[in-house]
Design a protein around this motif. Structure first.
Motif, PDB file in Angstrom:
ATOM      1  N   GLU A 206      23.480  24.021  38.902  1.00 34.10           N
ATOM      2  CA  GLU A 206      22.350  23.339  39.518  1.00 34.10           C
ATOM      3  C   GLU A 206      21.917  22.218  38.583  1.00 34.10           C
ATOM      4  N   LYS A 207      21.300  21.195  39.138  1.00 34.69           N
ATOM      5  CA  LYS A 207      20.886  20.031  38.328  1.00 34.69           C
ATOM      6  C   LYS A 207      19.363  19.939  38.334  1.00 34.69           C
ATOM      7  N   PHE A 208      18.754  20.277  37.209  1.00 36.99           N
ATOM      8  CA  PHE A 208      17.305  20.253  37.085  1.00 36.99           C
ATOM      9  C   PHE A 208      16.798  18.964  36.444  1.00 36.99           C
ATOM     10  N   SER A 209      17.691  18.225  35.789  1.00 35.15           N
ATOM     11  CA  SER A 209      17.304  17.099  34.950  1.00 35.15           C
ATOM     12  C   SER A 209      18.546  16.264  34.704  1.00 35.15           C
ATOM     13  N   ASP A 210      18.401  15.172  33.934  1.00 35.24           N
ATOM     14  CA  ASP A 210      19.598  14.461  33.492  1.00 35.24           C
ATOM     15  C   ASP A 210      20.284  15.177  32.332  1.00 35.24           C
TER      16      ASP A 210
END
Length: 256
Positions: A240-244
């Motif tokens: 999952e992508k929460f941030s850069d």
């Protein structure tokens, strides 16, 4: 002991993307967060105070900027958020939690990428934080420094290293500073003790950097030598992508 470090690029933004839902399933003992971009009074929602954890925040004076946080399953014996110099204090770039067996630090190194003034600020930070780390190590404490260091140490630590040799984050003097931290001060890059693969923890939002895994390894856990035999595992979470940045997780065979 499981320690997670993550630059959230705004803790409220990361929460909306599911960071705390994911975190609830990780069984972490300590969670170090950088770049909260929030004031403590903006974090009253229960999502920012996960059940079973002590929450510690260090805010920047400037709203919506910098800041660090830490979540501890075991209440620390003491907490330090100020060292008496800027920009560390005024930008909330440091938290240290002292436990019986170890001290854990969450730190956000300044970036120098926006120009000469920013790089000078970063260089000053490097000059000031180095003797502090040396002093802590000399006191005999086992340390885990979790940070967005904003520096790649070796060519393996960023995909396009040739094109970035004159850019902040991979400048020769920045890399030499890490050499000094490891070779002279005696600290250890915990991940590299068990894994020599090319992994990254930050990707530019430009182009298809994330999709193509054209990244930089900026987020490290740097430890004292006494913890090296206790390293058990390390990985980057990218499902999952929460941030850069992506969360970086390590397991150690030690209890707080």
């Amino acid at each position: 002991m499981r320690i997670i470090t993550a630059n959230t690029n705004g803790i409220r933004s990361a929460a909306r993307k599911g960071f705390f839902t994911w975190l609830a399933e990780q069984n972490a003992d300590v969670v170090c967060i950088q770049e909260t971009k929030a004031q403590t009074e903006q974090l009253t929602d229960p999502v920012f105070h996960p059940e079973g954890y002590v929450a510690i925040f260090s805010d920047a004076v400037k709203k919506g900027y910098s800041g660090t946080a830490m979540y501890c399953r075991t209440p620390p014996k003491s907490v330090t958020t100020r060292l008496g110099w800027d920009p560390l204090d005024s930008e909330g770039r440091y938290i240290r939690a002292d436990f019986d067996a170890v001290s854990v630090i969450s730190m956000y190194m300044p970036s120098g990428s926006s120009g000469e003034a920013a790089q000078a600020k970063k260089d000053s930070f490097l000059d000031n934080i180095y003797p502090h780390f040396v002093e802590l190590k000399a006191a005999g404490r086992e340390l885990v420094i979790c940070a967005d260091w904003n520096i790649c140490h070796r060519e393996i630590d960023l995909k396009n290293w040739r094109a970035n040799r004159k850019n902040s984050g991979f400048l020769p003097h920045e890399r030499a500073w890490l050499d000094k931290l490891y070779n002279e001060a005696g600290f250890v890059d915990a991940f590299r003790e068990i894994n020599q693969e090319a992994i990254y923890t930050w990707w530019s939002n430009r182009g298809q950097a994330y999709a193509n895994n054209v990244g930089w390894r900026l987020d490290y856990q740097v430890i004292t030598p006494g913890l090296v035999p206790l390293i058990r595992d390390a990985w980057v979470y990218r499902d999952e992508k929460f941030s850069d940045h992506a969360p970086f997780i390590m397991d150690y065979d030690v209890s707080l």
